[in-house]
Motif scaffolding. Structure first.
Motif, PDB file in Angstrom:
ATOM      1  N   ILE A  37       0.816  -1.221   0.000  1.00 18.66           N
ATOM      2  CA  ILE A  37       0.000   0.000   0.000  1.00 18.66           C
ATOM      3  C   ILE A  37       0.844   1.264   0.000  1.00 18.66           C
ATOM      4  O   ILE A  37       0.325   2.360  -0.138  1.00 18.66           O
ATOM      5  CB  ILE A  37      -0.989   0.045   1.198  1.00 18.66           C
ATOM      6  N   SER A  39       5.203   3.033  -0.052  1.00 16.65           N
ATOM      7  CA  SER A  39       6.637   2.824  -0.017  1.00 16.65           C
ATOM      8  C   SER A  39       7.310   4.109   0.436  1.00 16.65           C
ATOM      9  O   SER A  39       6.896   5.203   0.040  1.00 16.65           O
ATOM     10  CB  SER A  39       7.092   2.436  -1.426  1.00 16.65           C
ATOM     11  N   GLU A 117      -0.701  -0.724  13.559  1.00 14.84           N
ATOM     12  CA  GLU A 117      -2.103  -0.383  13.303  1.00 14.84           C
ATOM     13  C   GLU A 117      -2.246   0.098  11.856  1.00 14.84           C
ATOM     14  O   GLU A 117      -1.410   0.864  11.370  1.00 14.84           O
ATOM     15  CB  GLU A 117      -2.469   0.751  14.272  1.00 14.84           C
ATOM     16  N   LEU A 170      -0.824   9.982   9.727  1.00 18.17           N
ATOM     17  CA  LEU A 170      -1.791   9.189   8.968  1.00 18.17           C
ATOM     18  C   LEU A 170      -3.195   9.486   9.478  1.00 18.17           C
ATOM     19  O   LEU A 170      -3.360  10.042  10.567  1.00 18.17           O
ATOM     20  CB  LEU A 170      -1.477   7.703   9.123  1.00 18.17           C
ATOM     21  N   ASP A 180       5.758   7.083  12.578  1.00 18.77           N
ATOM     22  CA  ASP A 180       7.189   7.251  12.288  1.00 18.77           C
ATOM     23  C   ASP A 180       7.941   8.116  13.278  1.00 18.77           C
ATOM     24  O   ASP A 180       8.901   8.763  12.895  1.00 18.77           O
ATOM     25  CB  ASP A 180       7.373   7.877  10.891  1.00 18.77           C
TER      26      ASP A 180
HETATM   27  N1  LIG Z   1       0.128   2.113   9.364  1.00 18.26           N
HETATM   28  C1  LIG Z   1      -0.160   2.389   8.100  1.00 18.26           C
HETATM   29  N2  LIG Z   1      -1.390   2.142   7.615  1.00 18.26           N
HETATM   30  C2  LIG Z   1      -1.711   2.426   6.331  1.00 18.26           C
HETATM   31  N3  LIG Z   1      -0.843   2.974   5.454  1.00 18.26           N
HETATM   32  C3  LIG Z   1       0.408   3.252   5.874  1.00 18.26           C
HETATM   33  C4  LIG Z   1       0.819   2.976   7.212  1.00 18.26           C
HETATM   34  N4  LIG Z   1       2.102   3.378   7.357  1.00 18.26           N
HETATM   35  C5  LIG Z   1       2.463   3.867   6.164  1.00 18.26           C
HETATM   36  N5  LIG Z   1       1.476   3.796   5.265  1.00 18.26           N
HETATM   37  C6  LIG Z   1       1.484   4.225   3.863  1.00 18.26           C
HETATM   38  O1  LIG Z   1       2.726   3.853   3.311  1.00 18.26           O
HETATM   39  C7  LIG Z   1       3.427   5.007   2.843  1.00 18.26           C
HETATM   40  C8  LIG Z   1       4.910   4.833   3.153  1.00 18.26           C
HETATM   41  O2  LIG Z   1       5.084   4.893   4.551  1.00 18.26           O
HETATM   42  P1  LIG Z   1       6.525   4.939   5.228  1.00 18.26           P
HETATM   43  O3  LIG Z   1       6.325   5.176   6.665  1.00 18.26           O
HETATM   44  O4  LIG Z   1       7.304   3.748   4.830  1.00 18.26           O
HETATM   45  O5  LIG Z   1       7.238   6.110   4.494  1.00 18.26           O
HETATM   46  P2  LIG Z   1       7.026   7.669   4.633  1.00 18.26           P
HETATM   47  O6  LIG Z   1       7.050   8.018   6.082  1.00 18.26           O
HETATM   48  O7  LIG Z   1       5.801   8.071   3.858  1.00 18.26           O
HETATM   49  O8  LIG Z   1       8.254   8.202   3.881  1.00 18.26           O
HETATM   50  P3  LIG Z   1       9.707   8.387   4.466  1.00 18.26           P
HETATM   51  O9  LIG Z   1      10.079   7.073   5.079  1.00 18.26           O
HETATM   52  O10 LIG Z   1      10.469   8.679   3.246  1.00 18.26           O
HETATM   53  O11 LIG Z   1       9.605   9.505   5.455  1.00 18.26           O
HETATM   54  C9  LIG Z   1       2.795   6.183   3.572  1.00 18.26           C
HETATM   55  O12 LIG Z   1       2.879   7.355   2.814  1.00 18.26           O
HETATM   56  C10 LIG Z   1       1.348   5.736   3.756  1.00 18.26           C
HETATM   57  O13 LIG Z   1       0.600   6.050   2.581  1.00 18.26           O
END
Ligand SMILES: Nc1ncnc2c1ncn2[C@@H]1O[C@H](COP(=O)(O)OP(=O)(O)OP(=O)(O)O)[C@@H](O)[C@H]1O
Length: 381
Positions: A37, A39, A117, A170, A180
């Protein structure tokens, strides 16, 4: 060599935490319907069902599980235990590990995945982009308030986010879920030198309420000591009078598999709202303002209650009147039904009389004609 030792140290920590059940371990084979979903810089995110449950969990993988990433995962796990109770912070449920046979589907991911979650509406950035036009100021205040509360919670637990932006926040069911924290940016910080950049500041959107624009421009003050504290931000958003603090109905509490044995006791958000937060209000002025606002809303409630009672009374009277009218109507209809046969018979009688009348009239006319003829004859003589 040093690097491998570090990796082993963190892996041992994770394995020990799993063995001692400080962290829940999820067998990877029990995840179903796995779908990518998202990256980010550090890995991919997947959505999956756990066993036969309908709701989703999110799985976070890492492109490169080096010692820095592992150390930060461990830090994140430690932080998570302290903030688990807060509804506006993404919950960490546990860890799963890819078996070698499944690794290739997730190429180039390997090793541990965090089970967290799942949120259904993407990042705050996307959510604002798609929905901004339909937001009221109340909605905006609520999002700001929830976000400020989640940051307050981190700060209270000695955690600094350090990478707070709309893509790290989110949205689930319209509510904020801070994600994060202490992970991605720290991984970055640990591997690169820190840069002090001032972010881009927006121009105030027309019609923004003054108290709101004042608050956020104060937060941008170049001099950190002049910025309001996070307590003040929370209190000012709370007392801004526009806010309706939604009681969040967190379905994950009821449906998600949780780490059971070592779960940090969940402090209720409502406790924070009503006692500790108010206790912490920094000035008497704010206390006074809060009491005034409460009194105003109580007064408004009282007014509304009175109006509602009047409306209810009017409504009962209308229902009674309606009942009386209906019974009168029923009675009149019944009388009309009774009268219908005699009216019908009366009509028939009138028709017969008129028919008879017509016959008599034509007989009279023909006699009159005869008489006139006789009279004329007699006059001729
Ligand atoms: N717990 C979650 N539930 C649903 N979707 C998620 C969740 N965590 C992340 N995502 C989706 O995945 C994408 C990538 O998340 P990830 O935390 O890996 O990277 P990021 O924080 O968006 O980018 P970066 O790591 O470069 O700061 C997010 O933009 C979001 O759309």
């Amino acid at each position: 060599m040093q690097n491998n030792e570090n990796i082993n140290e963190w892996i041992i920590w994770i394995e020990e935490a799993i063995n001692k059940k400080h962290i829940k371990y999820y067998e990877f084979e029990n995840f179903k319907n796995i779908q990518e979903i998202g990256s980010g810089t550090f890995g991919k995110v997947f959505r999956a069902n756990w066993k036969n449950f309908d709701h989703y969990l999110a799985l976070k993988s890492f492109f490169n599980l080096n010692s820095i990433t592992l150390k930060e995962i461990v830090n994140e796990l430690k932080f998570q235990r302290d903030v688990y109770f807060h509804n506006n912070i993404i919950r960490f449920y546990g860890i799963t590990k890819l078996e070698s046979s499944t690794e290739n589907i997730f190429n180039p991911t390997k090793g541990y995945l965090l089970v967290v979650e799942y949120t259904d509406s993407g990042t705050l950035r996307e959510y604002l982009k798609n929905n901004f036009h339909r937001f009221t100021w109340n909605d905006k205040y609520n999002l700001a308030y929830q976000l400020a509360c989640s940051v307050l919670c981190l700060h209270e637990e000695g955690i600094v986010h350090r990478d707070l932006h709309s893509s790290n926040v989110l949205i689930h069911q319209g509510s904020i879920k801070l994600a994060d924290f202490g992970l991605s940016k720290r991984i970055n910080d640990a591997s690169k030198s820190q840069s002090k950049l001032l972010g881009r500041r927006e121009i105030t959107v027309p019609n923004t309420p003054n108290d709101y624009s004042n608050l956020y421009t104060e937060c941008w003050n170049n001099e950190p000591s002049k910025r309001p504290s996070i307590h003040e931000v929370v209190n000012r958003l709370r007392t801004s009078n526009r806010i309706t603090i939604y009681q969040q109905n967190d379905i994950s509490d009821k449906t998600s598999p949780m780490p059971n044995e070592n779960k940090t006791p969940i402090r209720e958000l409502s406790n924070i709202d009503t006692t500790s937060e108010i206790d912490r209000m920094s000035t008497n002025e704010q206390n006074k303002q809060l009491v005034e606002n409460l009194e105003n809303s109580l007064g408004e409630n009282e007014n509304l209650r009175e109006k509602l009672q009047i409306l209810q009374k009017g409504n009962t009277e209308l229902i009674e009147l309606n009942k009386t009218l209906r019974s009168q109507l029923d009675e009149t209809t019944a009388q009309l039904e009774c009268a219908r046969p005699s009216v019908y018979q009366g009509n028939k009688d009138i028709d017969a009389v008129m028919e008879n009348d017509k016959k008599v009239r034509s007989l009279l006319e023909s006699r009159m004609v005869d008489l006139m003829a006789k009279k004329n004859k007699f006059m001729c003589f």
